[in-house]
Design a protein around this motif. Structure first.
Motif, PDB file in Angstrom:
ATOM      1  N   ASP A  34       7.932  -5.092  76.030  1.00  0.00           N
ATOM      2  CA  ASP A  34       8.426  -3.793  75.514  1.00  0.00           C
ATOM      3  C   ASP A  34       9.036  -3.962  74.056  1.00  0.00           C
ATOM      4  OD1 ASP A  34      11.213  -5.358  75.422  1.00  0.00           O
ATOM      5  OD2 ASP A  34      11.220  -5.161  77.536  1.00  0.00           O
ATOM      6  N   ASP A  35       9.485  -2.869  73.215  1.00  0.00           N
ATOM      7  CA  ASP A  35       9.978  -2.994  71.957  1.00  0.00           C
ATOM      8  C   ASP A  35      10.995  -1.916  71.757  1.00  0.00           C
ATOM      9  OD1 ASP A  35       8.695  -0.179  71.503  1.00  0.00           O
ATOM     10  OD2 ASP A  35       6.656  -1.170  70.803  1.00  0.00           O
ATOM     11  N   ASP A  36      11.459  -2.182  70.711  1.00  0.00           N
ATOM     12  CA  ASP A  36      12.692  -1.229  70.207  1.00  0.00           C
ATOM     13  C   ASP A  36      12.195   0.215  69.653  1.00  0.00           C
ATOM     14  OD1 ASP A  36      12.010  -1.843  67.807  1.00  0.00           O
ATOM     15  OD2 ASP A  36      13.926  -2.950  67.249  1.00  0.00           O
ATOM     16  N   GLY A  37      11.008   0.317  69.536  1.00  0.00           N
ATOM     17  CA  GLY A  37      10.518   1.649  69.027  1.00  0.00           C
ATOM     18  C   GLY A  37      10.358   1.351  67.527  1.00  0.00           C
ATOM     19  N   LEU A  38      10.639   0.305  66.706  1.00  0.00           N
ATOM     20  CA  LEU A  38      11.012   0.218  65.314  1.00  0.00           C
ATOM     21  C   LEU A  38      10.297  -0.884  64.893  1.00  0.00           C
ATOM     22  CD1 LEU A  38      14.703   1.330  64.842  1.00  0.00           C
ATOM     23  CD2 LEU A  38      12.971   2.652  64.401  1.00  0.00           C
ATOM     24  N   ARG A  39      10.918  -1.903  65.301  1.00  0.00           N
ATOM     25  CA  ARG A  39      10.232  -3.344  64.723  1.00  0.00           C
ATOM     26  C   ARG A  39      10.018  -4.329  65.630  1.00  0.00           C
ATOM     27  NH1 ARG A  39       8.892  -4.461  59.859  1.00  0.00           N
ATOM     28  NH2 ARG A  39       9.660  -6.244  59.959  1.00  0.00           N
ATOM     29  N   LEU A  40      10.927  -4.487  66.554  1.00  0.00           N
ATOM     30  CA  LEU A  40      11.053  -5.965  67.191  1.00  0.00           C
ATOM     31  C   LEU A  40      10.275  -5.582  68.688  1.00  0.00           C
ATOM     32  CD1 LEU A  40      12.249  -8.585  67.531  1.00  0.00           C
ATOM     33  CD2 LEU A  40      14.269  -7.651  68.593  1.00  0.00           C
ATOM     34  N   ALA A  41       9.489  -6.646  69.184  1.00  0.00           N
ATOM     35  CA  ALA A  41       8.688  -6.550  70.266  1.00  0.00           C
ATOM     36  C   ALA A  41       8.984  -7.571  71.045  1.00  0.00           C
ATOM     37  CB  ALA A  41       7.314  -6.299  69.907  1.00  0.00           C
ATOM     38  N   ARG A  42       8.924  -7.568  72.389  1.00  0.00           N
ATOM     39  CA  ARG A  42       8.957  -8.713  73.237  1.00  0.00           C
ATOM     40  C   ARG A  42       7.772  -8.686  74.016  1.00  0.00           C
ATOM     41  NH1 ARG A  42      10.475  -9.655  79.067  1.00  0.00           N
ATOM     42  NH2 ARG A  42      10.427  -7.659  79.300  1.00  0.00           N
ATOM     43  N   MET A  43       6.919  -9.788  73.484  1.00  0.00           N
ATOM     44  CA  MET A  43       5.440  -9.965  74.214  1.00  0.00           C
ATOM     45  C   MET A  43       5.820 -11.000  75.185  1.00  0.00           C
ATOM     46  SD  MET A  43       3.724  -8.495  72.091  1.00  0.00           S
ATOM     47  CE  MET A  43       3.729  -7.671  70.455  1.00  0.00           C
ATOM     48  N   LEU A  44       5.161 -10.723  76.281  1.00  0.00           N
ATOM     49  CA  LEU A  44       4.743 -11.900  77.464  1.00  0.00           C
ATOM     50  C   LEU A  44       3.372 -12.298  77.277  1.00  0.00           C
ATOM     51  CD1 LEU A  44       6.377  -9.838  80.627  1.00  0.00           C
ATOM     52  CD2 LEU A  44       7.567 -11.408  78.734  1.00  0.00           C
ATOM     53  N   VAL A  45       3.480 -13.782  77.539  1.00  0.00           N
ATOM     54  CA  VAL A  45       1.960 -14.381  76.875  1.00  0.00           C
ATOM     55  C   VAL A  45       2.201 -15.752  78.276  1.00  0.00           C
ATOM     56  CG1 VAL A  45       0.751 -15.924  75.536  1.00  0.00           C
ATOM     57  CG2 VAL A  45       2.328 -14.008  74.935  1.00  0.00           C
ATOM     58  N   ASP A  46       0.954 -15.737  78.726  1.00  0.00           N
ATOM     59  CA  ASP A  46       0.413 -16.732  79.674  1.00  0.00           C
ATOM     60  C   ASP A  46      -0.254 -17.546  78.853  1.00  0.00           C
ATOM     61  OD1 ASP A  46       1.252 -16.778  82.422  1.00  0.00           O
ATOM     62  OD2 ASP A  46      -0.735 -15.678  83.189  1.00  0.00           O
ATOM     63  N   ILE A  47      -0.112 -18.934  79.102  1.00  0.00           N
ATOM     64  CA  ILE A  47      -0.412 -20.017  78.347  1.00  0.00           C
ATOM     65  C   ILE A  47      -1.061 -21.086  79.427  1.00  0.00           C
ATOM     66  CG2 ILE A  47      -0.607 -21.828  76.652  1.00  0.00           C
ATOM     67  CD1 ILE A  47       1.347 -20.142  74.792  1.00  0.00           C
ATOM     68  N   ASP A  48      -2.236 -21.192  79.657  1.00  0.00           N
ATOM     69  CA  ASP A  48      -2.970 -22.181  80.719  1.00  0.00           C
ATOM     70  C   ASP A  48      -3.600 -23.280  79.688  1.00  0.00           C
ATOM     71  OD1 ASP A  48      -2.126 -20.951  83.170  1.00  0.00           O
ATOM     72  OD2 ASP A  48      -3.920 -19.501  82.913  1.00  0.00           O
ATOM     73  N   VAL A  49      -3.299 -24.461  80.180  1.00  0.00           N
ATOM     74  CA  VAL A  49      -4.192 -25.616  79.689  1.00  0.00           C
ATOM     75  C   VAL A  49      -5.146 -26.279  81.012  1.00  0.00           C
ATOM     76  CG1 VAL A  49      -2.369 -26.057  78.355  1.00  0.00           C
ATOM     77  CG2 VAL A  49      -2.550 -27.413  80.155  1.00  0.00           C
ATOM     78  N   TYR A  50      -6.587 -26.399  80.401  1.00  0.00           N
ATOM     79  CA  TYR A  50      -7.270 -27.127  81.326  1.00  0.00           C
ATOM     80  C   TYR A  50      -7.586 -28.510  80.796  1.00  0.00           C
ATOM     81  CZ  TYR A  50      -7.844 -22.174  82.521  1.00  0.00           C
ATOM     82  OH  TYR A  50      -7.653 -20.890  83.036  1.00  0.00           O
ATOM     83  N   ALA A  51      -7.615 -29.564  81.703  1.00  0.00           N
ATOM     84  CA  ALA A  51      -7.720 -30.902  81.154  1.00  0.00           C
ATOM     85  C   ALA A  51      -8.660 -31.610  82.213  1.00  0.00           C
ATOM     86  CB  ALA A  51      -6.597 -31.466  81.023  1.00  0.00           C
ATOM     87  N   ALA A  52      -9.201 -32.749  82.092  1.00  0.00           N
ATOM     88  CA  ALA A  52     -10.032 -33.510  82.920  1.00  0.00           C
ATOM     89  C   ALA A  52      -9.120 -34.000  84.294  1.00  0.00           C
ATOM     90  CB  ALA A  52     -10.752 -34.577  82.351  1.00  0.00           C
ATOM     91  N   SER A  53      -7.820 -34.308  84.133  1.00  0.00           N
ATOM     92  CA  SER A  53      -7.248 -34.771  85.168  1.00  0.00           C
ATOM     93  C   SER A  53      -5.862 -34.059  85.273  1.00  0.00           C
ATOM     94  CB  SER A  53      -6.909 -36.357  85.012  1.00  0.00           C
ATOM     95  OG  SER A  53      -5.816 -36.446  83.779  1.00  0.00           O
TER      96      SER A  53
END
Length: 130
Positions: free
Chosen positions: A48-67
């Motif tokens: 969401d945001d305040d309609g002016l300047r500040l936003a709240r972003m939701l982000v998924d961060i996945d990591v992929y590795a060999a083990s």
């Protein structure tokens, strides 16, 4: 000025510099096994945001590795980066204020058993640079 910023591009740019041993991207391709470790950053269709300047972003961060162990270590490093290093930081285009984890890093299922995936969901409060 709008509160909307390209959080994926911002985090991919910063993550590439912060994690030079990994490929940092928004979409996976068929060469994933050749590009380990990989960090995938995706903005969720929420927030969401305040309609002016500040936003709240939701982000998924996945990591992929060999083990499993490598995935857990990298997910923990990403968690520290988001919750400690990004908090209060800025670039030429945006300011990131408060950050936090909505879900903590954990192993997430993935259909390819030749690698392991771990991830978490984060919220970032941000606004464009004035």
């Amino acid at each position: 000025m709008t509160a909307l910023v390209d959080i994926e591009l911002e985090l991919i740019t910063r993550g590439t510099a912060r994690f030079p041993q990994a490929v940092v991207r928004d979409e996976l391709d068929n060469r994933l096994l050749e590009e380990l470790p990989t960090i995938q950053i995706n903005q969720l269709p929420a927030g969401d945001d305040d309609g002016l300047r500040l936003a709240r972003m939701l982000v998924d961060i996945d990591v992929y590795a060999a083990s499993r162990a490598e995935a857990i270590v990298l997910a923990s490093d990403v968690h520290a980066w988001v919750t400690r290093e990004l908090r209060g930081s800025h670039s030429s285009t945006m300011v990131i204020g408060r950050t936090g984890a909505i879900t903590l890093p954990a192993i997430r299922p993935y259909e390819n058993t030749a690698l392991r995936r771990a991830g978490a969901t984060y919220e970032l409060f941000c606004h464009p640079v004035s």
